[in-house]
Design a protein around this motif. Structure first.
Motif, PDB file in Angstrom:
ATOM      1  N   THR A 172      45.081  77.701 101.721  1.00 38.81           N
ATOM      2  CA  THR A 172      44.470  76.707 100.839  1.00 38.81           C
ATOM      3  C   THR A 172      43.249  76.092 101.502  1.00 38.81           C
ATOM      4  OG1 THR A 172      46.665  76.215  99.952  1.00 38.81           O
ATOM      5  CG2 THR A 172      44.910  74.632  99.491  1.00 38.81           C
ATOM      6  N   ALA A 173      43.397  75.692 102.766  1.00 41.38           N
ATOM      7  CA  ALA A 173      42.272  75.103 103.494  1.00 41.38           C
ATOM      8  C   ALA A 173      41.150  76.118 103.678  1.00 41.38           C
ATOM      9  CB  ALA A 173      42.755  74.594 104.850  1.00 41.38           C
ATOM     10  N   GLU A 174      41.507  77.342 104.036  1.00 34.86           N
ATOM     11  CA  GLU A 174      40.492  78.377 104.261  1.00 34.86           C
ATOM     12  C   GLU A 174      39.698  78.667 102.986  1.00 34.86           C
ATOM     13  OE1 GLU A 174      40.185  82.979 105.942  1.00 34.86           O
ATOM     14  OE2 GLU A 174      42.111  81.928 105.922  1.00 34.86           O
ATOM     15  N   ARG A 175      40.390  78.809 101.859  1.00 34.74           N
ATOM     16  CA  ARG A 175      39.693  79.083 100.596  1.00 34.74           C
ATOM     17  C   ARG A 175      38.831  77.908 100.161  1.00 34.74           C
ATOM     18  NH1 ARG A 175      44.714  81.742  99.738  1.00 34.74           N
ATOM     19  NH2 ARG A 175      45.631  79.803  98.931  1.00 34.74           N
ATOM     20  N   GLY A 177      37.123  76.192 102.232  1.00 36.10           N
ATOM     21  CA  GLY A 177      36.024  76.095 103.195  1.00 36.10           C
ATOM     22  C   GLY A 177      36.234  75.053 104.266  1.00 36.10           C
ATOM     23  N   ILE A 178      37.481  74.611 104.456  1.00 34.30           N
ATOM     24  CA  ILE A 178      37.774  73.602 105.475  1.00 34.30           C
ATOM     25  C   ILE A 178      37.989  74.297 106.825  1.00 34.30           C
ATOM     26  CG2 ILE A 178      39.390  71.802 106.229  1.00 34.30           C
ATOM     27  CD1 ILE A 178      39.978  71.267 103.254  1.00 34.30           C
ATOM     28  N   LYS A 179      37.194  73.934 107.817  1.00 27.58           N
ATOM     29  CA  LYS A 179      37.307  74.510 109.158  1.00 27.58           C
ATOM     30  C   LYS A 179      38.332  73.746 109.980  1.00 27.58           C
ATOM     31  CE  LYS A 179      33.882  77.293 108.204  1.00 27.58           C
ATOM     32  NZ  LYS A 179      34.133  78.730 107.945  1.00 27.58           N
ATOM     33  N   ARG A 180      38.709  74.344 111.111  1.00 25.54           N
ATOM     34  CA  ARG A 180      39.725  73.732 111.966  1.00 25.54           C
ATOM     35  C   ARG A 180      39.206  73.605 113.393  1.00 25.54           C
ATOM     36  NH1 ARG A 180      44.207  73.852 108.824  1.00 25.54           N
ATOM     37  NH2 ARG A 180      45.504  72.949 110.447  1.00 25.54           N
ATOM     38  N   THR A 181      39.748  72.621 114.111  1.00 20.60           N
ATOM     39  CA  THR A 181      39.466  72.440 115.533  1.00 20.60           C
ATOM     40  C   THR A 181      40.791  72.508 116.282  1.00 20.60           C
ATOM     41  OG1 THR A 181      37.580  71.000 115.079  1.00 20.60           O
ATOM     42  CG2 THR A 181      38.567  70.850 117.281  1.00 20.60           C
ATOM     43  N   GLY A 182      40.806  73.210 117.404  1.00 15.79           N
ATOM     44  CA  GLY A 182      42.067  73.271 118.155  1.00 15.79           C
ATOM     45  C   GLY A 182      42.026  74.244 119.297  1.00 15.79           C
ATOM     46  N   ILE A 281      40.565  66.736 103.018  1.00 16.15           N
ATOM     47  CA  ILE A 281      40.291  66.829 101.582  1.00 16.15           C
ATOM     48  C   ILE A 281      39.051  67.675 101.332  1.00 16.15           C
ATOM     49  CG2 ILE A 281      41.380  64.598 101.065  1.00 16.15           C
ATOM     50  CD1 ILE A 281      38.517  63.413 100.906  1.00 16.15           C
ATOM     51  N   GLU A 282      38.987  68.217 100.131  1.00 15.89           N
ATOM     52  CA  GLU A 282      37.805  68.893  99.604  1.00 15.89           C
ATOM     53  C   GLU A 282      37.863  68.661  98.099  1.00 15.89           C
ATOM     54  OE1 GLU A 282      34.632  69.938  99.365  1.00 15.89           O
ATOM     55  OE2 GLU A 282      35.021  70.387 101.480  1.00 15.89           O
ATOM     56  N   ASP A 283      36.928  69.215  97.350  1.00 16.44           N
ATOM     57  CA  ASP A 283      36.941  68.997  95.904  1.00 16.44           C
ATOM     58  C   ASP A 283      38.288  69.396  95.312  1.00 16.44           C
ATOM     59  OD1 ASP A 283      34.333  68.196  96.042  1.00 16.44           O
ATOM     60  OD2 ASP A 283      33.480  70.092  95.355  1.00 16.44           O
ATOM     61  N   ARG A 284      39.015  68.415  94.778  1.00 19.03           N
ATOM     62  CA  ARG A 284      40.325  68.619  94.125  1.00 19.03           C
ATOM     63  C   ARG A 284      41.342  69.324  95.018  1.00 19.03           C
ATOM     64  NH1 ARG A 284      40.484  66.598  89.358  1.00 19.03           N
ATOM     65  NH2 ARG A 284      38.508  66.170  88.326  1.00 19.03           N
ATOM     66  N   VAL A 285      41.206  69.155  96.316  1.00 16.79           N
ATOM     67  CA  VAL A 285      42.129  69.745  97.289  1.00 16.79           C
ATOM     68  C   VAL A 285      42.494  68.690  98.324  1.00 16.79           C
ATOM     69  CG1 VAL A 285      42.421  71.466  99.114  1.00 16.79           C
ATOM     70  CG2 VAL A 285      41.224  72.086  97.003  1.00 16.79           C
ATOM     71  N   ALA A 286      43.794  68.609  98.673  1.00 18.62           N
ATOM     72  CA  ALA A 286      44.251  67.749  99.766  1.00 18.62           C
ATOM     73  C   ALA A 286      45.226  68.535 100.627  1.00 18.62           C
ATOM     74  CB  ALA A 286      44.914  66.489  99.222  1.00 18.62           C
TER      75      ALA A 286
END
Length: 403
Positions: A172-175, A177-182, A281-286
């Motif tokens: 869900t996060a990948e689609r 466009g939410i990147k990750r740090t770790g 969050i992103e557009d209509r995504v949490a």
């Protein structure tokens, strides 16, 4: 609109949010990649969870706790020690007793099988929840008024808000466009359960060794859950051992304070690392749970942090609807992120720092941490603060966790 909420992920946080949202009057579809019979296995498989007192309140609020209460083991004390396997613990320690707070036990240990079955039964009984098992999301798209997901089966569905509760590798996060740090820790957790001769008294033990911590957590009866953090290489060796060899390797670290031990259930391994979504969050995504933040299990707060996400998001969405706002709009989602992001970042820093401080055999660091534990243990105010933190009773608690 087919749904108010579409939740991707049928583990623990997803069902908890489905129940909390349905209780607030929202319609929910939860998309679960596993079949129901896999989720409702009756046999104990060795997995269990430490639920903080505040998390118990959430489960009680959404109608799940009464179903599992008889299977929950209260954690009455926590003992934190430092040392090496085979040498016994350092004389310096921290000892936390639930009697120092008014609310009751600091937390409860609950087996995976009881918790999952309770969630499934509660969702099945709520007409506002649709549970789609053996389904996966392959695409998602957002327009100004809704979000649409496409399933592997070819079905599509729309909702006001899409929730990613699909773990550290969140699709869900990948689609979105939410990147990750770790980063990884070069450690792997070996998880299992043991039966033992002597009663544990409801005491949880955290034993810090040079390669990583060993947690011994009380289950119902004369049983305890084990979370043993080791180097990746050593964990692979432990995983490859037969049961007798594994117990021989565990005993020097476990000690003899509970008498003879034997394995009950299976063994699991989980690579350890830190992963934080750069945005929740992103557009209509949490994002909630591990999809938003995956931390080291050193303090046993992973699931509890996810359940706090659940309680906070359910409250934000309920208040947004009462004000006539779009529950998938930027205003509501920004309030959720503002509430949860600092708290989870603080938890990530704390667990990362603790792991680096304790997972080594540096004599100077050993002396510093032993003195630090002694100072905390000797100061009632500090000790009480740590107890309340372990019980999940600090910070800006959502209403579902206030009791």
């Amino acid at each position: 609109m087919e749904n108010d909420l579409i939740i991707v992920g049928g583990g623990l946080n997803g069902p908890a949010l489905a129940l909390a949202a349905a209780q607030a009057g929202f319609t929910v579809t939860i998309i679960d990649s596993l079949p129901v019979d896999r989720r409702k296995k009756a046999d104990f498989d060795g997995r269990s969870y430490a639920l903080a007192h505040a998390s118990m309140r959430l489960l009680r609020s959404i109608g799940v706790w009464d179903t599992i209460a008889d299977h929950a083991q209260p954690m009455l004390e926590i003992k934190v020690t430092d040392g090496r396997a085979g040498e016994g613990p350092s004389p310096w320690m921290m000892h936390f007793d639930h009697a120092e707070i008014e609310e009751g036990p600091m937390g409860y240990m609950v087996e995976d099988r009881h918790l999952r079955r309770a969630f499934l039964d509660a969702m099945a009984a709520d007409k506002r929840i649709t549970h789609l098992a053996k389904e996966t999301v392959v695409a998602q798209s957002v327009d100004p008024a809704s979000v649409t997901v496409t399933l592997a089966s070819g079905k599509t569905m729309t909702g006001s808000l899409l929730i990613g509760s699909d773990g550290r590798q969140s699709g869900t996060a990948e689609r979105a466009g939410i990147k990750r740090t770790g980063w990884g820790y070069g450690q792997t957790a070996v998880v299992c359960a043991v039966a033992h001769e002597k009663p544990h008294g409801g005491i949880a033990h955290q034993f810090f060794m040079p390669a990583g911590p060993l947690a011994i957590l009380p289950l119902t009866g004369n049983r305890s859950s084990i979370v043993w953090s080791e180097t990746d290489v050593r964990a692979a060796e432990l995983s490859a051992m037969n049961d007798a060899e594994f117990l021989d390797a565990l005993r020097p670290a476990f000690g003899s304070f509970l008498g003879q031990i034997s394995l009950t259930g299976a063994r699991f391994t989980y690579p350890l690392g830190l992963t934080l979504a750069n945005s929740f969050i992103e557009d209509r995504v949490a994002l909630i749970g591990d999809a938003a933040h995956g931390v080291h299990p050193i303090a046993g707060q992973g699931l509890n942090a996810g359940l706090r996400d659940v309680a906070a998001l359910a409250e934000v969405l309920g208040e947004a609807r009462a004000r006539g706002e779009d529950i998938g709009g930027v205003q509501a989602l920004a309030r959720y992120q503002q509430w949860r992001r600092f708290d989870t970042a603080t938890l990530a820093v704390a667990t990362d720092t603790f792991n680096r401080l304790f997972s080594n055999d540096n004599p100077l660091l050993r002396a510093m941490r032993d003195i630090g534990m002694g100072v905390v243990n000797a100061a009632p105010g500090l000790r009480r603060a740590f107890i309340r933190e372990a019980a999940g009773l600090t910070g800006d608690l959502p209403k579902l966790m206030q009791g």
